[in-house]
Design a protein around this motif. Structure first.
Motif, mmCIF file in Angstrom:
data_model
loop_
_atom_site.group_PDB
_atom_site.id
_atom_site.type_symbol
_atom_site.label_atom_id
_atom_site.label_comp_id
_atom_site.label_asym_id
_atom_site.label_seq_id
_atom_site.Cartn_x
_atom_site.Cartn_y
_atom_site.Cartn_z
ATOM 1 N N ASP A 1 30.376 9.132 -14.470
ATOM 2 C CA ASP A 1 30.063 8.682 -15.829
ATOM 3 C C ASP A 1 29.441 9.797 -16.665
ATOM 4 O OD1 ASP A 1 27.616 8.930 -14.648
ATOM 5 O OD2 ASP A 1 26.933 6.879 -15.038
ATOM 6 N N ASP B 1 20.979 13.400 -16.409
ATOM 7 C CA ASP B 1 21.998 13.426 -17.467
ATOM 8 C C ASP B 1 22.691 14.778 -17.559
ATOM 9 O OD1 ASP B 1 21.504 10.775 -18.210
ATOM 10 O OD2 ASP B 1 19.866 11.376 -19.550
ATOM 11 N N GLU B 2 21.943 15.840 -17.300
ATOM 12 C CA GLU B 2 22.503 17.185 -17.378
ATOM 13 C C GLU B 2 22.177 17.955 -16.105
ATOM 14 O OE1 GLU B 2 21.390 19.340 -20.826
ATOM 15 O OE2 GLU B 2 22.034 17.784 -22.238
ATOM 16 N N ARG C 1 27.114 11.814 -15.593
ATOM 17 C CA ARG C 1 25.795 12.151 -15.070
ATOM 18 C C ARG C 1 25.937 12.704 -13.654
ATOM 19 N NH1 ARG C 1 21.906 7.159 -15.895
ATOM 20 N NH2 ARG C 1 23.643 6.060 -14.882
#
Length: 315
Positions: free
Chosen positions: A192, A205-206, A194
């Protein structure tokens, strides 16, 4: 119960090699020492709290570790004792006063009691000083069987970068801060957008990026492959792994990407190499890892050559 300790684990933990793989080593506890730390209370007073140092062995070498405070109950309940076989599931290797300490955040006790395996010795490795790197040529790596018979050789060579593998020149890493440094373990895409870090057991997230360069270098005697990781790779490429990855895959600017690569090709460097034999199954191979790379300045290089020629002439 047959027990197989992770071969070479203490070497990997001591030299930083563990950061390039998803290592969860199986080790033996060969000693436990208690010490006390002060913990402040809400009333401003300080309580003394028992903590534990553990001596970890892979059957050949041993190194000191410190057990996380929230796992101290393993010792007090005698689940963890001298001889226990454990699997480190979450850990860091930190440097304190030029000594590497294994900070054990979490572990599984595989076997509570076991006779001491092998005759482990203190791990002897220290990062060599400049005068411990011996000048060699590339052909001497093979001719003199450097890095074999359990030895780690540190050498300096002057060589030209002939080719850089452009596929998979870096990998994704975890940006989470653990203690005073980033986790930096490999992360995988969650599907997704992530990223999952198995070591931290978290989703971010990163991600960050870390160099895993494979370079073909040559001198007047021959050619060889070397690997350059992390900051060493950045020394060579002149840009961060993340910036170069984004340039190639996000911006899709192949011309700018190749400009960076061509800026490195056919350049001559003074390489400090760690040469060590590794085993993949039953197959042995000698790997050369770049410890430091310095682009050659011909004035200083000529001076160094004159010193070396003079030393030979005086023999």
């Amino acid at each position: 119960m047959a027990v197989n300790l992770t071969a070479g684990a203490i070497w990997m933990l001591s030299t930083g090699e563990w950061q390039t793989m998803d290592l969860k080593p199986v080790l033996q506890v060969i000693d436990i020492l208690a010490f006390q730390t002060q913990t402040p209370t809400e009333g401003g007073e300080e309580n003394m709290r028992d903590r534990y140092r553990v001596l970890l062995s892979d059957g050949y070498f041993h190194r000191q570790g410190v057990l996380s405070a929230n796992r101290s109950e393993l010792v007090t309940s005698q689940q963890l004792q001298k001889g226990s076989i454990v699997k480190l599931t979450k850990f860091l290797c930190i440097t304190i006063r030029e000594r590497i300490i294994i900070k054990i955040i979490d572990l599984n006790v595989i076997l509570g009691e076991c006779d001491i395996i092998g005759d482990p010795k203190p791990f002897p490795h220290q990062l060599p000083s400049n005068n411990q790197f011996i000048w060699k040529t590339l052909s001497q790596i093979k001719d003199e069987k450097l890095g074999t018979f359990g030895n780690t050789d540190y050498i300096t060579v002057n060589a030209t970068i002939w080719y850089i593998k452009r596929d998979n020149f870096c990998y994704t890493t975890c940006p989470i801060i653990l203690g005073d440094r980033k986790c930096s373990k490999r992360v995988v895409n969650n599907g997704d957008g992530r990223w999952i870090c198995k070591k931290c057991d978290q989703i971010v997230d990163e991600c960050d990026y870390r160099y895993d360069l494979q370079l073909h270098i040559h001198d007047h005697t021959g050619l060889t492959w070397v690997n350059a990781y992390g900051e060493t790779g950045e020394e060579i490429m002149g840009v961060s792994a993340k910036d170069l990855y984004l340039l190639k895959h996000e911006d899709e600017d192949e011309d700018a990407f190749m400009e960076v690569v061509h800026g490195v090709l056919f350049s001559e460097y003074k390489f400090k190499l760690k040469v060590k034999e590794e085993f993949l199954g039953d197959e042995a191979r000698v790997r050369s890892i770049v410890v430091k790379a310095e682009k050659i300045k011909y004035s200083s290089n000529t001076k160094n050559l004159l010193v070396r020629v003079s030393s030979v002439s005086n023999v």
